[in-house]
Every structure is written in C-alpha cells, then in structure tokens.
Motif scaffolding. Sequence first.
Motif, short mmCIF file in Angstrom:
data_model
loop_
_atom_site.label_atom_id
_atom_site.label_comp_id
_atom_site.label_asym_id
_atom_site.label_seq_id
_atom_site.Cartn_x
_atom_site.Cartn_y
_atom_site.Cartn_z
N ALA A 1 44.03 117.82 71.66
CA ALA A 1 43.54 116.54 70.79
C ALA A 1 43.09 117.78 69.85
O ALA A 1 43.31 118.13 68.47
N ILE A 2 42.22 118.92 70.18
CA ILE A 2 41.84 120.05 68.86
C ILE A 2 42.40 120.77 68.33
O ILE A 2 42.79 120.58 66.87
N THR B 1 34.50 123.27 70.20
CA THR B 1 35.32 122.90 71.72
C THR B 1 33.95 122.67 72.77
O THR B 1 34.50 121.51 73.62
N LYS C 1 44.03 118.02 77.65
CA LYS C 1 44.21 117.32 76.88
C LYS C 1 43.14 117.30 75.57
O LYS C 1 43.33 117.11 74.32
N ASN C 2 42.10 117.83 76.08
CA ASN C 2 41.16 118.37 74.82
C ASN C 2 41.81 119.08 73.50
O ASN C 2 41.13 118.86 72.62
N SER C 3 42.39 119.99 74.37
CA SER C 3 42.70 121.17 73.94
C SER C 3 43.24 120.42 73.11
O SER C 3 43.67 121.47 71.97
N CYS D 1 34.33 116.47 72.86
CA CYS D 1 35.33 116.63 74.00
C CYS D 1 35.78 114.82 74.15
O CYS D 1 34.96 113.64 73.59
N PHE D 2 37.26 114.98 73.99
CA PHE D 2 37.98 113.95 73.92
C PHE D 2 38.23 113.39 74.90
O PHE D 2 39.32 112.44 75.03
N SER D 3 38.86 114.12 75.34
CA SER D 3 39.42 113.81 77.33
C SER D 3 38.15 114.33 78.18
O SER D 3 37.97 115.57 77.98
N LYS D 4 38.19 114.52 79.17
CA LYS D 4 38.06 114.97 81.17
C LYS D 4 38.44 116.26 81.20
O LYS D 4 38.30 117.05 81.71
N SER D 5 40.34 115.84 80.75
CA SER D 5 41.23 116.99 81.57
C SER D 5 40.71 117.83 79.75
O SER D 5 40.49 117.57 78.96
N PRO D 6 40.40 119.08 80.50
CA PRO D 6 40.74 120.36 79.61
C PRO D 6 42.23 120.80 78.39
O PRO D 6 41.67 120.70 77.48
#
Length: 86
Positions: A62-63, A47, A58-60, A51-56
């Motif tokens: 997505a993963i 993680t 949204k990134n979480s 990085c899919f997004s700047k927001s943690p």
Amino acid sequence: MKIQAINYITPKSTFRAQKQEPQSPLGNGLKTAGIWFGFGVALDLVTRNVCFSKSPMKNSLAINSIIASTAGAATCLSSAEKNKKA
C-alpha cells in the motif's frame, strides 16, 4: 565521375554548448547514497506510524503504491508542462 561544389547552409540560430564544471564521480556517488539513505530512514519512520493492514506485506504494498502513484503523477505533469512549452 562528376565533382560538384558543396554549398553550406548556415542555420538561422547558433547553438552554443554551455560550460559544465567537472563533476567528481566519488562526490556524485556519495551524494546519491546520502539521498537514498535519508529517503530510506524517512520511509522507515513513516511506515512505523502508518498502518493500512495487519500484514507487513500488504502494508508495504500500500505504501509503495502510494509512492509510485505520486512519482508517476509528478512525472506525467512535468512531461505535460515541457510538451506545452515546446
């Protein structure tokens, strides 16, 4: 009251239980804890680099969605294989 003879039907195949070695609850717990610890460390490393997004959040999401989809697909394929063999 009428008493009747009991006829035992023997099955065509006999099933025998396999011997299982006794398992230590402490050993199983430590093994499970170690596996989850390793998974957590590996996930943390992934993680940090993906990085899919700047927001943690949204990134979480997505993963975790990728992990859940992969696990679900693997379980589905495994079940399909077992059903095919049966």
